[in-house]
Design a protein around this motif. Structure first.
Motif, PDB file in Angstrom:
ATOM      1  N   GLN A 159       4.615   4.461 -19.056  1.00 45.32           N
ATOM      2  CA  GLN A 159       4.612   3.364 -18.320  1.00 45.32           C
ATOM      3  C   GLN A 159       3.585   2.503 -18.903  1.00 45.32           C
ATOM      4  N   ALA A 160       3.523   1.359 -18.464  1.00 44.38           N
ATOM      5  CA  ALA A 160       2.361   0.238 -18.559  1.00 44.38           C
ATOM      6  C   ALA A 160       1.202   1.017 -18.170  1.00 44.38           C
ATOM      7  N   THR A 161      -0.026   0.577 -18.824  1.00 43.78           N
ATOM      8  CA  THR A 161      -1.442   0.826 -18.512  1.00 43.78           C
ATOM      9  C   THR A 161      -1.866   0.044 -16.948  1.00 43.78           C
ATOM     10  N   ARG A 162      -2.804   0.669 -16.503  1.00 40.94           N
ATOM     11  CA  ARG A 162      -3.310   0.020 -15.359  1.00 40.94           C
ATOM     12  C   ARG A 162      -3.749  -1.438 -15.581  1.00 40.94           C
ATOM     13  N   ALA A 163      -4.554  -1.711 -16.463  1.00 41.29           N
ATOM     14  CA  ALA A 163      -4.802  -2.804 -17.105  1.00 41.29           C
ATOM     15  C   ALA A 163      -3.895  -3.681 -17.472  1.00 41.29           C
ATOM     16  N   GLN A 164      -2.919  -3.260 -17.999  1.00 45.87           N
ATOM     17  CA  GLN A 164      -1.649  -4.061 -18.317  1.00 45.87           C
ATOM     18  C   GLN A 164      -1.100  -4.820 -16.978  1.00 45.87           C
ATOM     19  N   ARG A 165      -0.793  -3.740 -15.975  1.00 47.40           N
ATOM     20  CA  ARG A 165      -0.090  -4.129 -14.560  1.00 47.40           C
ATOM     21  C   ARG A 165      -1.245  -5.127 -13.888  1.00 47.40           C
ATOM     22  N   ARG A 166      -2.377  -5.102 -13.974  1.00 47.87           N
ATOM     23  CA  ARG A 166      -3.275  -5.739 -13.184  1.00 47.87           C
ATOM     24  C   ARG A 166      -3.526  -7.152 -13.843  1.00 47.87           C
ATOM     25  N   ALA A 167      -3.271  -7.188 -15.048  1.00 49.27           N
ATOM     26  CA  ALA A 167      -3.083  -8.391 -15.957  1.00 49.27           C
ATOM     27  C   ALA A 167      -2.060  -9.502 -15.387  1.00 49.27           C
ATOM     28  N   ILE A 168      -1.258  -9.161 -14.829  1.00 45.58           N
ATOM     29  CA  ILE A 168       0.078  -9.749 -14.552  1.00 45.58           C
ATOM     30  C   ILE A 168      -0.048 -10.197 -12.830  1.00 45.58           C
ATOM     31  N   ALA A 169      -1.093  -9.422 -12.388  1.00 41.65           N
ATOM     32  CA  ALA A 169      -1.041  -9.601 -10.726  1.00 41.65           C
ATOM     33  C   ALA A 169      -1.518 -10.806 -10.140  1.00 41.65           C
ATOM     34  N   GLY A 170      -0.800 -11.276  -9.373  1.00 39.96           N
ATOM     35  CA  GLY A 170      -1.229 -12.536  -8.371  1.00 39.96           C
ATOM     36  C   GLY A 170      -1.920 -12.005  -7.259  1.00 39.96           C
ATOM     37  N   LEU A 171      -1.583 -10.677  -6.775  1.00 38.90           N
ATOM     38  CA  LEU A 171      -2.443  -9.943  -5.788  1.00 38.90           C
ATOM     39  C   LEU A 171      -2.289  -8.481  -5.870  1.00 38.90           C
ATOM     40  N   VAL A 172      -3.415  -7.938  -5.633  1.00 35.80           N
ATOM     41  CA  VAL A 172      -3.476  -6.428  -6.009  1.00 35.80           C
ATOM     42  C   VAL A 172      -3.607  -5.514  -4.801  1.00 35.80           C
ATOM     43  N   ILE A 173      -2.900  -4.533  -4.236  1.00 38.02           N
ATOM     44  CA  ILE A 173      -3.243  -3.822  -3.358  1.00 38.02           C
ATOM     45  C   ILE A 173      -3.654  -2.533  -3.834  1.00 38.02           C
ATOM     46  N   ASP A 174      -4.877  -2.063  -3.381  1.00 35.88           N
ATOM     47  CA  ASP A 174      -5.645  -0.797  -3.836  1.00 35.88           C
ATOM     48  C   ASP A 174      -5.166   0.354  -2.867  1.00 35.88           C
ATOM     49  N   ASN A 175      -4.406   1.140  -3.582  1.00 34.60           N
ATOM     50  CA  ASN A 175      -3.953   2.424  -2.717  1.00 34.60           C
ATOM     51  C   ASN A 175      -4.536   3.493  -3.249  1.00 34.60           C
ATOM     52  N   ASP A 176      -5.962   3.663  -3.499  1.00 29.55           N
ATOM     53  CA  ASP A 176      -6.518   4.973  -3.825  1.00 29.55           C
ATOM     54  C   ASP A 176      -6.887   5.816  -2.512  1.00 29.55           C
ATOM     55  N   GLY A 177      -6.714   5.092  -1.583  1.00 29.56           N
ATOM     56  CA  GLY A 177      -7.448   5.927  -0.245  1.00 29.56           C
ATOM     57  C   GLY A 177      -6.035   6.365   0.511  1.00 29.56           C
ATOM     58  N   PRO A 178      -6.584   6.847   1.711  1.00 21.89           N
ATOM     59  CA  PRO A 178      -5.360   7.340   2.521  1.00 21.89           C
ATOM     60  C   PRO A 178      -4.511   6.233   3.380  1.00 21.89           C
ATOM     61  N   LEU A 179      -3.486   6.791   3.704  1.00 21.12           N
ATOM     62  CA  LEU A 179      -2.371   5.794   4.221  1.00 21.12           C
ATOM     63  C   LEU A 179      -2.840   4.911   5.187  1.00 21.12           C
ATOM     64  N   ASP A 180      -3.753   5.170   6.117  1.00 19.23           N
ATOM     65  CA  ASP A 180      -4.286   4.233   7.152  1.00 19.23           C
ATOM     66  C   ASP A 180      -5.100   3.366   6.719  1.00 19.23           C
ATOM     67  N   ALA A 181      -5.521   3.217   5.422  1.00 21.35           N
ATOM     68  CA  ALA A 181      -6.205   2.275   4.672  1.00 21.35           C
ATOM     69  C   ALA A 181      -5.472   1.316   3.902  1.00 21.35           C
ATOM     70  N   LEU A 182      -4.195   1.603   3.874  1.00 19.46           N
ATOM     71  CA  LEU A 182      -3.184   0.960   3.184  1.00 19.46           C
ATOM     72  C   LEU A 182      -2.454  -0.305   4.035  1.00 19.46           C
ATOM     73  N   GLU A 183      -2.097   0.036   5.237  1.00 21.67           N
ATOM     74  CA  GLU A 183      -1.546  -0.685   6.282  1.00 21.67           C
ATOM     75  C   GLU A 183      -2.282  -2.244   6.392  1.00 21.67           C
ATOM     76  N   PRO A 184      -3.655  -2.002   6.807  1.00 21.94           N
ATOM     77  CA  PRO A 184      -4.305  -3.397   6.821  1.00 21.94           C
ATOM     78  C   PRO A 184      -4.320  -4.368   5.624  1.00 21.94           C
ATOM     79  N   GLN A 185      -4.166  -3.664   4.210  1.00 19.57           N
ATOM     80  CA  GLN A 185      -4.150  -4.497   3.143  1.00 19.57           C
ATOM     81  C   GLN A 185      -2.779  -5.026   3.203  1.00 19.57           C
ATOM     82  N   VAL A 186      -1.754  -4.203   3.352  1.00 15.25           N
ATOM     83  CA  VAL A 186      -0.305  -4.996   3.263  1.00 15.25           C
ATOM     84  C   VAL A 186      -0.084  -5.823   3.953  1.00 15.25           C
ATOM     85  N   ARG A 187      -0.566  -5.812   5.464  1.00 15.81           N
ATOM     86  CA  ARG A 187      -0.436  -6.834   6.177  1.00 15.81           C
ATOM     87  C   ARG A 187      -1.238  -8.231   5.906  1.00 15.81           C
ATOM     88  N   LYS A 188      -2.357  -8.291   5.418  1.00 15.52           N
ATOM     89  CA  LYS A 188      -3.264  -9.081   4.557  1.00 15.52           C
ATOM     90  C   LYS A 188      -2.416  -9.757   3.728  1.00 15.52           C
TER      91      LYS A 188
END
Length: 202
Positions: A159-188
């Motif tokens: 697949q593409a590298t992390r840098a290649q994906r981030r280069a085309i991103a208008g918005l980035v959702i960081d999903n390195d953490g647990p699931l309960d840290a994801l929902e507030p980001q997605v809501r935003k």
């Protein structure tokens, strides 16, 4: 209508993000799901695949034997190109059909795993990338999906590298953490998408 491309590396958690976006009201167009639908038994897509690859890629019940076809095309770039030339236009047509059925104020999220790899970012008003470190991806693939580490690494490397994906991103959702840290980001992110769909800055 706001057209959003959603992508992320394998194991980054894109499916969970798309599930949350749908729960908030997004119209989801899932490229992988459509790719399966257009080659179901009885479809012109399956007939074209059989014509190109032979009846040996069918199961006993007449469906597509995906592992068999995968073993053929992923070992031969030319045969993969042949398959893509059949499937991609069908997926594109069905995606356009689903998109045209959406309302003028809808946020339409196209879930496209290989968005960066295929240079598709210009097709969307905005690209949202679900990002996770390679270490997190590897851990999820091995621990949660039961993949062998060698297979997981090979899938990630294809697949593409992390840098290649981030280069085309208008918005980035960081999903390195647990699931309960994801929902507030997605809501935003959803709040931002609906703001843009309502006539805010694209």
């Amino acid at each position: 209508m706001l057209k959003v491309g959603l992508t992320g590396g394998i194991g980054a958690g894109k499916s969970e993000v798309s599930r949350l976006l749908v729960s908030y009201g997004a119209v989801l167009i899932d490229a992988d799901k459509i790719a399966r639908e257009v080659v179901e038994p009885g479809t012109p897509g399956l007939a074209a695949v059989v014509e190109a690859f032979g009846a040996e890629i069918l199961t006993g019940e007449g469906g597509l034997d995906r592992p068999k076809l995968g073993s053929i095309v992923f070992a031969d770039p030319d045969r993969l190109a042949t398959l893509n030339a059949i499937v991609h236009p069908l997926v594109g047509a069905r995606s356009a059909e689903l998109e045209s059925a959406a309302g003028p104020d809808d946020v339409v999220v196209h879930d496209v795993p290989l968005l960066a790899e295929n240079g598709l970012a210009p097709l969307y008003d905005l690209v949202v990338v679900v990002d996770a470190s390679p270490e997190t991806q590897l851990d999820r693939l091995v621990r949660l999906r039961g993949m062998a580490e060698s297979e997981a690494r090979a899938r990630m490397a294809a697949q593409a590298t992390r840098a290649q994906r981030r280069a085309i991103a208008g918005l980035v959702i960081d999903n390195d953490g647990p699931l309960d840290a994801l929902e507030p980001q997605v809501r935003k992110v959803w709040d931002e998408l609906t703001r843009r769909a309502a006539g805010g800055t694209r």
